[in-house]
Design a protein around this motif. Structure first.
Motif, PDB file in Angstrom:
ATOM      1  N   MET A   1     110.447  25.036  32.647  1.00 49.93           N
ATOM      2  CA  MET A   1     111.812  24.629  32.945  1.00 49.93           C
ATOM      3  C   MET A   1     112.667  25.881  33.052  1.00 49.93           C
ATOM      4  O   MET A   1     112.506  26.821  32.304  1.00 49.93           O
ATOM      5  N   GLU A   2     113.570  25.855  33.991  1.00 49.33           N
ATOM      6  CA  GLU A   2     114.501  26.970  34.171  1.00 49.33           C
ATOM      7  C   GLU A   2     115.891  26.517  33.784  1.00 49.33           C
ATOM      8  O   GLU A   2     116.301  25.399  34.081  1.00 49.33           O
ATOM      9  N   TYR A   3     116.605  27.394  33.109  1.00 50.31           N
ATOM     10  CA  TYR A   3     117.991  27.128  32.720  1.00 50.31           C
ATOM     11  C   TYR A   3     118.829  28.318  33.146  1.00 50.31           C
ATOM     12  O   TYR A   3     118.407  29.467  33.011  1.00 50.31           O
ATOM     13  N   THR A   4     120.005  28.045  33.671  1.00 51.54           N
ATOM     14  CA  THR A   4     120.928  29.129  33.974  1.00 51.54           C
ATOM     15  C   THR A   4     122.359  28.667  33.764  1.00 51.54           C
ATOM     16  O   THR A   4     122.692  27.520  34.024  1.00 51.54           O
ATOM     17  N   ASP A   5     123.160  29.572  33.259  1.00 51.47           N
ATOM     18  CA  ASP A   5     124.606  29.338  33.226  1.00 51.47           C
ATOM     19  C   ASP A   5     125.311  30.437  34.018  1.00 51.47           C
ATOM     20  O   ASP A   5     126.499  30.632  33.905  1.00 51.47           O
ATOM     21  N   TYR A  48     118.685  19.443  37.373  1.00 53.96           N
ATOM     22  CA  TYR A  48     119.852  18.776  36.800  1.00 53.96           C
ATOM     23  C   TYR A  48     121.016  19.751  36.854  1.00 53.96           C
ATOM     24  O   TYR A  48     120.882  20.899  36.432  1.00 53.96           O
TER      25      TYR A  48
END
Length: 66
Positions: A1-5, A48
């Motif tokens: 899973m990749e997350y970025t802000d 998402y």
């Protein structure tokens, strides 16, 4: 899973998922937060997008080929 802000990474992520379907997935009653789900079958992954500080929402809640 990749997350970025990182706001600079968002356009690239959206571009990678161009042509996928999207739907309004979750939202708070105050619309301060809502989540868009982007998906394509038979892909196992999804994207998402968390939207913060929304003021209004109008239109469809499910889109194809976005």
């Amino acid at each position: 899973m990749e997350y970025t802000d990182d706001p600079d990474r968002v356009p690239a992520l959206l571009s990678e998922h161009q042509g996928w379907a999207a739907m309004l997935w979750k939202f708070s009653p105050s619309l301060r937060r809502l989540v868009l789900r982007m998906y394509r079958f038979p892909e196992a992954r999804e994207l998402y997008v968390l939207c913060v500080g929304c003021q209004t929402i109008a239109g469809s809640f499910d889109w194809k080929n976005v």
